[in-house]
Design a protein around this motif. Sequence first.
Motif, PDB file in Angstrom:
ATOM      1  N   LEU A  32       8.847  12.148   5.914  1.00  0.00           N
ATOM      2  CA  LEU A  32       7.731  11.235   5.636  1.00  0.00           C
ATOM      3  C   LEU A  32       6.468  11.988   5.228  1.00  0.00           C
ATOM      4  CD1 LEU A  32       8.208   8.400   8.209  1.00  0.00           C
ATOM      5  CD2 LEU A  32       7.589   8.098   5.815  1.00  0.00           C
ATOM      6  N   GLU A  33       6.276  13.181   5.805  1.00  0.00           N
ATOM      7  CA  GLU A  33       5.093  13.981   5.423  1.00  0.00           C
ATOM      8  C   GLU A  33       5.106  14.214   3.910  1.00  0.00           C
ATOM      9  OE1 GLU A  33       2.659  14.783   7.262  1.00  0.00           O
ATOM     10  OE2 GLU A  33       3.364  14.823   9.349  1.00  0.00           O
ATOM     11  N   ASN A  34       6.299  14.479   3.373  1.00  0.00           N
ATOM     12  CA  ASN A  34       6.413  14.692   1.928  1.00  0.00           C
ATOM     13  C   ASN A  34       6.107  13.420   1.140  1.00  0.00           C
ATOM     14  OD1 ASN A  34       7.362  17.500   1.592  1.00  0.00           O
ATOM     15  ND2 ASN A  34       8.987  16.788   2.918  1.00  0.00           N
ATOM     16  N   VAL A  35       6.559  12.294   1.679  1.00  0.00           N
ATOM     17  CA  VAL A  35       6.288  11.026   0.997  1.00  0.00           C
ATOM     18  C   VAL A  35       4.777  10.761   0.992  1.00  0.00           C
ATOM     19  CG1 VAL A  35       6.721   8.534   1.031  1.00  0.00           C
ATOM     20  CG2 VAL A  35       8.540  10.098   1.676  1.00  0.00           C
TER      21      VAL A  35
ATOM     22  N   ASP B   7       2.385  12.972   1.076  1.00  0.00           N
ATOM     23  CA  ASP B   7       1.770  13.886   0.094  1.00  0.00           C
ATOM     24  C   ASP B   7       1.943  13.351  -1.317  1.00  0.00           C
ATOM     25  OD1 ASP B   7       1.043  15.559   2.049  1.00  0.00           O
ATOM     26  OD2 ASP B   7       2.611  17.065   1.692  1.00  0.00           O
ATOM     27  N   GLU B   8       3.163  12.878  -1.579  1.00  0.00           N
ATOM     28  CA  GLU B   8       3.488  12.353  -2.916  1.00  0.00           C
ATOM     29  C   GLU B   8       2.570  11.163  -3.239  1.00  0.00           C
ATOM     30  OE1 GLU B   8       5.518  13.494  -5.057  1.00  0.00           O
ATOM     31  OE2 GLU B   8       5.961  11.838  -6.437  1.00  0.00           O
ATOM     32  N   LEU B   9       2.402  10.276  -2.259  1.00  0.00           N
ATOM     33  CA  LEU B   9       1.577   9.083  -2.489  1.00  0.00           C
ATOM     34  C   LEU B   9       0.107   9.453  -2.664  1.00  0.00           C
ATOM     35  CD1 LEU B   9       3.187   6.411  -0.150  1.00  0.00           C
ATOM     36  CD2 LEU B   9       3.045   6.357  -2.643  1.00  0.00           C
ATOM     37  N   ASP B  10      -0.324  10.475  -1.923  1.00  0.00           N
ATOM     38  CA  ASP B  10      -1.712  10.930  -2.059  1.00  0.00           C
ATOM     39  C   ASP B  10      -2.034  11.291  -3.505  1.00  0.00           C
ATOM     40  OD1 ASP B  10      -3.557  10.837  -0.087  1.00  0.00           O
ATOM     41  OD2 ASP B  10      -2.716  12.542   1.035  1.00  0.00           O
ATOM     42  N   LYS B  11      -1.031  11.934  -4.159  1.00  0.00           N
ATOM     43  CA  LYS B  11      -1.239  12.366  -5.550  1.00  0.00           C
ATOM     44  C   LYS B  11      -1.292  11.186  -6.497  1.00  0.00           C
ATOM     45  CE  LYS B  11       1.593  16.394  -4.793  1.00  0.00           C
ATOM     46  NZ  LYS B  11       3.017  16.632  -4.904  1.00  0.00           N
ATOM     47  N   LYS B  12      -0.750  10.047  -6.089  1.00  0.00           N
ATOM     48  CA  LYS B  12      -0.646   8.899  -7.005  1.00  0.00           C
ATOM     49  C   LYS B  12      -1.784   7.895  -6.806  1.00  0.00           C
ATOM     50  CE  LYS B  12       3.259  10.573  -8.275  1.00  0.00           C
ATOM     51  NZ  LYS B  12       3.278  11.426  -9.450  1.00  0.00           N
ATOM     52  N   CYS B  13      -2.687   8.181  -5.879  1.00  0.00           N
ATOM     53  CA  CYS B  13      -3.731   7.198  -5.560  1.00  0.00           C
ATOM     54  C   CYS B  13      -4.554   6.804  -6.795  1.00  0.00           C
ATOM     55  CB  CYS B  13      -4.664   7.753  -4.485  1.00  0.00           C
ATOM     56  SG  CYS B  13      -3.982   7.555  -2.848  1.00  0.00           S
ATOM     57  N   GLY B  14      -4.774   5.508  -6.933  1.00  0.00           N
ATOM     58  CA  GLY B  14      -5.716   5.018  -7.943  1.00  0.00           C
ATOM     59  C   GLY B  14      -5.156   4.860  -9.344  1.00  0.00           C
ATOM     60  N   VAL B  15      -3.946   5.334  -9.596  1.00  0.00           N
ATOM     61  CA  VAL B  15      -3.369   5.164 -10.956  1.00  0.00           C
ATOM     62  C   VAL B  15      -2.089   4.335 -10.859  1.00  0.00           C
ATOM     63  CG1 VAL B  15      -4.260   7.294 -11.991  1.00  0.00           C
ATOM     64  CG2 VAL B  15      -2.133   7.357 -10.705  1.00  0.00           C
ATOM     65  N   PRO B  16      -1.761   3.599 -11.954  1.00  0.00           N
ATOM     66  CA  PRO B  16      -0.521   2.816 -11.896  1.00  0.00           C
ATOM     67  C   PRO B  16       0.669   3.726 -11.575  1.00  0.00           C
ATOM     68  CG  PRO B  16      -1.780   2.231 -13.842  1.00  0.00           C
ATOM     69  CD  PRO B  16      -2.469   3.422 -13.226  1.00  0.00           C
TER      70      PRO B  16
ATOM     71  N   LYS C  28      11.505   6.178  -7.706  1.00  0.00           N
ATOM     72  CA  LYS C  28      12.199   7.336  -7.136  1.00  0.00           C
ATOM     73  C   LYS C  28      11.602   7.771  -5.800  1.00  0.00           C
ATOM     74  CE  LYS C  28      14.058   9.723 -11.125  1.00  0.00           C
ATOM     75  NZ  LYS C  28      14.045  11.005 -11.832  1.00  0.00           N
ATOM     76  N   LEU C  29      10.587   7.032  -5.328  1.00  0.00           N
ATOM     77  CA  LEU C  29       9.835   7.490  -4.154  1.00  0.00           C
ATOM     78  C   LEU C  29      10.717   7.748  -2.931  1.00  0.00           C
ATOM     79  CD1 LEU C  29       6.995   7.973  -2.889  1.00  0.00           C
ATOM     80  CD2 LEU C  29       6.971   5.551  -2.278  1.00  0.00           C
ATOM     81  N   PHE C  30      11.711   6.863  -2.708  1.00  0.00           N
ATOM     82  CA  PHE C  30      12.470   6.951  -1.461  1.00  0.00           C
ATOM     83  C   PHE C  30      13.800   7.699  -1.588  1.00  0.00           C
ATOM     84  CE2 PHE C  30      10.032   2.896  -1.215  1.00  0.00           C
ATOM     85  CZ  PHE C  30       9.131   3.315  -0.255  1.00  0.00           C
ATOM     86  N   TYR C  31      14.280   7.859  -2.807  1.00  0.00           N
ATOM     87  CA  TYR C  31      15.617   8.432  -2.983  1.00  0.00           C
ATOM     88  C   TYR C  31      15.735   9.830  -2.361  1.00  0.00           C
ATOM     89  CZ  TYR C  31      19.658   6.493  -5.379  1.00  0.00           C
ATOM     90  OH  TYR C  31      20.839   5.866  -5.650  1.00  0.00           O
ATOM     91  N   GLN C  32      14.779  10.684  -2.706  1.00  0.00           N
ATOM     92  CA  GLN C  32      14.859  12.069  -2.231  1.00  0.00           C
ATOM     93  C   GLN C  32      14.728  12.169  -0.710  1.00  0.00           C
ATOM     94  OE1 GLN C  32      13.938  15.311  -4.337  1.00  0.00           O
ATOM     95  NE2 GLN C  32      14.058  16.574  -2.532  1.00  0.00           N
ATOM     96  N   PRO C  33      13.695  11.543  -0.101  1.00  0.00           N
ATOM     97  CA  PRO C  33      13.586  11.704   1.355  1.00  0.00           C
ATOM     98  C   PRO C  33      14.762  11.102   2.112  1.00  0.00           C
ATOM     99  CG  PRO C  33      11.908  10.166   0.547  1.00  0.00           C
ATOM    100  CD  PRO C  33      12.534  10.814  -0.648  1.00  0.00           C
ATOM    101  N   VAL C  34      15.227   9.911   1.673  1.00  0.00           N
ATOM    102  CA  VAL C  34      16.339   9.273   2.385  1.00  0.00           C
ATOM    103  C   VAL C  34      17.600  10.132   2.238  1.00  0.00           C
ATOM    104  CG1 VAL C  34      17.861   7.264   2.384  1.00  0.00           C
ATOM    105  CG2 VAL C  34      15.398   6.935   2.281  1.00  0.00           C
TER     106      VAL C  34
END
Length: 501
Positions: A164-167, A169-178, A183-189
């Motif tokens: 989840l920490e990785n998820v 981080d990933e979401l932090d990078k996507k803030c504010g843009v469409p 693919k968000l969940f495939y890798q961590p799951v």
Amino acid sequence: MAAFTAWVEYIDTSTVLIFLVMLLCALWLLSSSDGPTNWPPGPKPWPVIGNADLFWNNDQLYLTFMELAKTYGDVVHLRVGPSGHIILLSGHEVIREAFVDKGEYFSNRPNTSHIPLMKYTNKGKGIIMQDGEDWKTLRRFTLRALRDFGLGKSSLEDKIKDELENVLDELDKKCGVPYCPQKLFYQPVSNIICSIIFGHRYSYDNKEFQHMLDAMMYRFEHSGPKLILGTILPAPLALLIPKVRKMLEVDREIRDFVRKRIDEHRDTFDGDNVRDFIDLYLKTEQSGEESGAFTDANMFEVIDDLFLAGTDTTSTTLLWGLLYLILYPEIQAKCRLEILQAIGQDRLPSMKDRDELPYMEAVILEIQRLGSIAPSAVPHVTSESITFRGYDLPKNTLVRANLYQSHMDPEIWEDPVAFNPDRWLDENNMLKTNPAFMPFSVGRRMCLGDSLAKMEMFLFIATLLQRFDFRMLDAGSPPSTEGIQGLTRSPRKYELIVSRV
Ligand code: HEM
């Protein structure tokens, strides 16, 4: 050879046509003369192809099955090809009667050896496609191993939290843009399953792993009803279809990945230090104590089963979750409020918090009901001839459980298309159950990863809502909730805007 060439030259178009017409007539006669005379009701089959037209390129088969139940009732008969039969069971009472009360007769899997393409892939080994004593032994072993490698223990919870920490981080990078969360969940799951089976997780920039995950996504998206021709046609003809060839290619990529991990384990195996699922299997195989089920072929397929069944199912459910949470912002806000009041933001949610978050639990149940990612479960077949609800079903009749219909039945669920977590809570804010809710199916073949999936769904959704707010791009044109049916039922691609809470 010369005689054959002369014979071929002698054949003209009209001879070929006459031959084809005779062949079709023979197949038609075959198709109308087999099986019992009291099949359940169903749509009139076409000559030769039967009702295969219903499946043809139909990425909303779950809606077709829903309509069939409405028109013909709880037990429907379909014919596929000249001699294939499918029984569609609808309504939770009928499904439970077959899979639970008469589970002894309804829990086999189709013998795939007659499906030409299957000889290139699963050969009836492993868990999902196997029957008999070997299936029982491997299922029991796997359930025990999943428990030993983490379920119910904090170690697995820690692994999920690491992912989840990785998820986050990933979401932090996507803030504010469409952002498209496809693919968000495939890798961590997938990494969580990897850590149980292979004792290893993969970094987000590991090219080999990324490649294999893309192959897995393709396999799930493009299988199912879309590939019906590939399973009916003889292998040489099926191989002419580009999609079928591509499917075999991606399947090989996934298998190569799994095979490499098994080889690495064999090279480094130490019976006194069991690191993961593969080691435990190798140890059991070498001890010779268990039955003959512990073969190399079964090991490969069991691992492949867990890897595939454990990745797409949970990540697709989470994708449905985000979709409904952006479509219903007030429910998202209420859920977040519950989390913040019970846990705050100083630590990540944990499984111990479950009792404090009944609304959150209700949200997950509602996501699973509406997502219905396995709309007709996995095919079963009858192991014996049986009379069911007055109909005679021969041995080896294919049976599908209409789980989507059970989740959307207006007789059971008030306003079934509405995302309404409150339907799961009583006046004391306690969770209610509903016998029509069976996302993991029921009976002997019920999903064996349900506990892991529930843990992942809870921790993922609680953590994401604790840290982030998710919004629609344009409230004026909300994304569709229509599902696309491949091997699982997934939402159409959508975008959202994410921001820190
Ligand atoms: C939300 C997530 C999941 C859902 C909705 C789901 C649903 C299902 C369904 C409907 C079946 C078919 C049952 C039947 O044939 O009647 C199934 C079978 C199976 N699932 Fe899952 N599943 C999920 C997650 C998982 C996970 C995480 C794993 C692995 C750890 C897993 C492993 C399996 C296996 C091995 C089978 C075959 C069982 C057998 O044939 O005996 N599933 N699942």
